[in-house]
Structures are given as C-alpha cells and as structure tokens.
Design a protein around this motif. Structure first.
Motif, PDB file in Angstrom:
ATOM      1  N   LYS A 175      -8.576  -3.306   5.021  1.00  0.00           N
ATOM      2  CA  LYS A 175      -7.719  -4.119   5.889  1.00  0.00           C
ATOM      3  C   LYS A 175      -7.267  -3.262   7.067  1.00  0.00           C
ATOM      4  O   LYS A 175      -6.737  -2.173   6.893  1.00  0.00           O
ATOM      5  N   LYS A 176      -7.487  -3.771   8.279  1.00  0.00           N
ATOM      6  CA  LYS A 176      -7.064  -3.055   9.489  1.00  0.00           C
ATOM      7  C   LYS A 176      -5.923  -3.825  10.135  1.00  0.00           C
ATOM      8  O   LYS A 176      -6.002  -5.038  10.299  1.00  0.00           O
TER       9      LYS A 176
ATOM     10  N   PHE B 125       0.853  -1.193   0.000  1.00  0.00           N
ATOM     11  CA  PHE B 125       0.000   0.000   0.000  1.00  0.00           C
ATOM     12  C   PHE B 125       0.882   1.234   0.000  1.00  0.00           C
ATOM     13  O   PHE B 125       1.718   1.417   0.888  1.00  0.00           O
TER      14      PHE B 125
ATOM     15  N   GLU C  94      -2.883   5.056  -0.077  1.00  0.00           N
ATOM     16  CA  GLU C  94      -3.799   3.914  -0.022  1.00  0.00           C
ATOM     17  C   GLU C  94      -4.113   3.439   1.396  1.00  0.00           C
ATOM     18  O   GLU C  94      -4.704   2.382   1.581  1.00  0.00           O
ATOM     19  N   PHE C  95      -3.693   4.212   2.409  1.00  0.00           N
ATOM     20  CA  PHE C  95      -4.018   3.855   3.789  1.00  0.00           C
ATOM     21  C   PHE C  95      -4.139   5.098   4.652  1.00  0.00           C
ATOM     22  O   PHE C  95      -3.647   6.168   4.300  1.00  0.00           O
ATOM     23  N   ASP C  96      -4.822   4.929   5.786  1.00  0.00           N
ATOM     24  CA  ASP C  96      -4.970   6.003   6.770  1.00  0.00           C
ATOM     25  C   ASP C  96      -4.423   5.531   8.097  1.00  0.00           C
ATOM     26  O   ASP C  96      -4.562   4.356   8.471  1.00  0.00           O
TER      27      ASP C  96
ATOM     28  N   ILE D  82      -3.642   1.152  11.558  1.00  0.00           N
ATOM     29  CA  ILE D  82      -3.787   1.540  10.157  1.00  0.00           C
ATOM     30  C   ILE D  82      -4.997   0.859   9.527  1.00  0.00           C
ATOM     31  O   ILE D  82      -5.245  -0.316   9.787  1.00  0.00           O
ATOM     32  N   THR D  83      -5.697   1.600   8.685  1.00  0.00           N
ATOM     33  CA  THR D  83      -6.759   1.030   7.861  1.00  0.00           C
ATOM     34  C   THR D  83      -6.445   1.345   6.402  1.00  0.00           C
ATOM     35  O   THR D  83      -6.230   2.503   6.042  1.00  0.00           O
ATOM     36  N   THR D  84      -6.400   0.303   5.581  1.00  0.00           N
ATOM     37  CA  THR D  84      -6.153   0.504   4.158  1.00  0.00           C
ATOM     38  C   THR D  84      -7.462   0.888   3.477  1.00  0.00           C
ATOM     39  O   THR D  84      -8.545   0.644   4.006  1.00  0.00           O
ATOM     40  N   HIS D  85      -7.361   1.445   2.315  1.00  0.00           N
ATOM     41  CA  HIS D  85      -8.552   1.885   1.592  1.00  0.00           C
ATOM     42  C   HIS D  85      -9.396   0.720   1.091  1.00  0.00           C
ATOM     43  O   HIS D  85     -10.553   0.916   0.730  1.00  0.00           O
TER      44      HIS D  85
END
Length: 107
Positions: free
Chosen positions: A74-75, A40, A44-46, A68-71
């Motif tokens: 996926k956490k 990612f 593509e992630f927060d 992290i949470t991907t767009h």
C-alpha cells in the motif's frame, strides 16, 4: 531534485503521478489506514520520501509530508502538521520518521 510546489500540490503529484493513493494517520506507535481498517507498526512500512514545507509568514505553519509504502504494497501519504516532535508518538515512531535518517530530503 523534483519540485513539488506547495503542500497540496505535492500531495496531488504523489497521488496522481507516483501512485501514493492512500491517506495514512499517525498514531502513537503505528500508522493507520482508516479506509482499509489496517494498522502498520514501524517495522511494517518504509518512508520513501520526506518533503518539508515551511510557512512563509508563520513558523507554526510548518508541515512535513511523508511518502510511505507498507510491506504489503500500500502506497500513501502522511502529513504531520508540526513535525514528529509536536505530537505524542513513541520513540520507535520518532526514529522511523526522523528527518535526519539516511534518506533523501526533498524540499
């Protein structure tokens, strides 16, 4: 503010109580989810949470835990043993993981 305890307790709480089930690895320009063979980029992630842990007896024992949470939903967690300045990562990745960013910092 929630008390997450030690680094290992925080990882367990994030995984078991908050659904951050995956383990991310930090690469120079992206994060990697090896178990799923996915990468990612910074866009593509927060970063949902940043938890900082400081070694009681040795300042070199600092660690930072990122939730992290991907767009694509996926956490997971990312542990950086020395802080982002300790490794060779891109400026974009440093900016994304910067502790001074406008997000809550939990201890």
């Amino acid at each position: 503010m929630k008390d997450y305890g030690t680094l290992s307790q925080a990882i367990n709480k994030l995984k078991l109580e908050e659904g951050y089930e995956y383990d991310f690895n930090l690469l120079d320009e992206k994060i990697e989810l090896k178990s799923q063979k996915e990468h990612f980029n910074t866009e593509e992630f927060d970063v949902d949470k940043v938890l900082r842990f400081e070694g009681m007896s040795n300042p070199d024992d600092n660690a930072i835990l990122y939730a992290i949470t991907t767009h694509n939903g996926k956490k997971g967690v990312l542990v950086d043993g020395y802080g982002i300045s300790g490794g060779q990562v891109s400026k974009a990745m440093m900016d994304k993981l910067d502790l001074k960013a406008k997000r809550p910092l939990d201890h």
